[in-house]
Scaffold this motif. Structure first.
Motif, short mmCIF file in Angstrom:
data_model
loop_
_atom_site.label_atom_id
_atom_site.label_comp_id
_atom_site.label_asym_id
_atom_site.label_seq_id
_atom_site.Cartn_x
_atom_site.Cartn_y
_atom_site.Cartn_z
N ALA A 81 0.83 -1.21 0.00
CA ALA A 81 0.00 0.00 0.00
C ALA A 81 0.86 1.25 0.00
O ALA A 81 0.57 2.22 -0.72
CB ALA A 81 -0.94 0.00 1.21
N ILE A 82 1.95 1.25 0.76
CA ILE A 82 2.81 2.43 0.82
C ILE A 82 3.46 2.72 -0.53
O ILE A 82 3.71 3.87 -0.89
CB ILE A 82 3.87 2.31 1.94
N ASN A 95 2.80 8.99 4.72
CA ASN A 95 3.19 9.38 6.08
C ASN A 95 2.36 8.67 7.14
O ASN A 95 2.89 8.28 8.19
CB ASN A 95 3.11 10.90 6.25
N TYR A 96 1.08 8.48 6.88
CA TYR A 96 0.24 7.74 7.82
C TYR A 96 0.75 6.29 7.95
O TYR A 96 0.91 5.78 9.07
CB TYR A 96 -1.23 7.74 7.38
N LEU A 97 1.01 5.66 6.83
CA LEU A 97 1.47 4.27 6.87
C LEU A 97 2.83 4.16 7.57
O LEU A 97 3.07 3.23 8.34
CB LEU A 97 1.52 3.68 5.46
N ILE A 98 3.71 5.12 7.34
CA ILE A 98 5.00 5.12 8.03
C ILE A 98 4.78 5.26 9.53
O ILE A 98 5.43 4.58 10.33
CB ILE A 98 5.91 6.24 7.48
N SER A 99 3.84 6.11 9.92
CA SER A 99 3.57 6.29 11.35
C SER A 99 3.03 5.02 12.00
O SER A 99 3.13 4.85 13.20
CB SER A 99 2.57 7.44 11.57
N LYS A 100 2.50 4.13 11.18
CA LYS A 100 1.97 2.86 11.69
C LYS A 100 2.97 1.70 11.54
O LYS A 100 2.65 0.57 11.86
CB LYS A 100 0.67 2.50 10.96
N GLY A 101 4.17 2.01 11.04
CA GLY A 101 5.21 0.98 10.97
C GLY A 101 5.42 0.35 9.61
O GLY A 101 6.06 -0.69 9.51
N ALA A 102 4.92 0.97 8.56
CA ALA A 102 5.13 0.41 7.21
C ALA A 102 6.62 0.38 6.88
O ALA A 102 7.39 1.21 7.37
CB ALA A 102 4.38 1.23 6.17
N ARG A 103 6.99 -0.55 6.05
CA ARG A 103 8.38 -0.68 5.61
C ARG A 103 8.62 0.33 4.49
O ARG A 103 8.20 0.12 3.36
CB ARG A 103 8.63 -2.10 5.12
#
Length: 168
Positions: A81-82, A95-103
């Motif tokens: 998704a990222i 940025n939302y996905l990164i804040s949730k721990g996306a690679r």
């Protein structure tokens, strides 16, 4: 060696060489392992990552491990998704996905304009300049959709002039 001893030794050797390494290396499925996430659910999440932050949040709330999932569009064209957010320039979703721990990866960092991270990586590993992201989008494409002018200029100076190279 007697035939019966040979057969016993051979059978034990075959068992030892095939079954035990699989167990030791974790290749066999444990009956307590969870089932893989549904492929259509993974696809829905990856598609949402391209364009719909509210749906991304909703799906992640219900299925937190979707953050790690990749969808196979065929022929080795895998995407998270990222990465969809990355090649469409959706900084809010990335940025939302990164804040949730996306690679996070080099393509997303490029789209986000993280020059201080991207340049040293490309200087250490110059061949990555020609790496292809999902669907064959290049780093230059990601810089352009993210309006990362400094990185766009840098990539062009390094000789990258293509935004897309088909991988199928």
């Amino acid at each position: 060696m007697k035939r019966s001893l040979f057969l016993k030794t051979s059978g034990l050797s075959v068992f030892t060489m095939t079954i035990l390494p699989q167990k030791a290396l974790g290749f066999s499925k444990d009956l307590n392992d969870p089932e893989p996430l549904n492929n259509e659910l993974v696809k829905e999440f990856v598609v949402a990552g391209h364009k719909t932050l509210p749906r991304v949040k909703e799906l992640l709330e219900e299925y937190p491990n979707l953050i790690y999932c990749r969808y196979d569009w065929g022929n080795g064209d895998f995407e998270e998704a990222i990465e969809g957010a990355g090649h469409l320039g959706k900084k809010d979703i990335a940025n939302y996905l990164i804040s949730k721990g996306a690679r996070v990866n080099l393509f997303v960092l490029t789209m986000l304009g993280k020059t201080e991270l991207v340049r040293p990586i490309l200087e250490a590993y110059p061949n990555l300049l020609n790496a292809l992201g999902p669907h064959g989008f290049t780093l230059l494409h990601h810089a352009k959709v993210g309006k990362a002018k400094i990185l766009e200029k840098y990539l062009l100076e390094q000789g990258l002039d293509k935004t897309h190279i088909p991988i199928k």
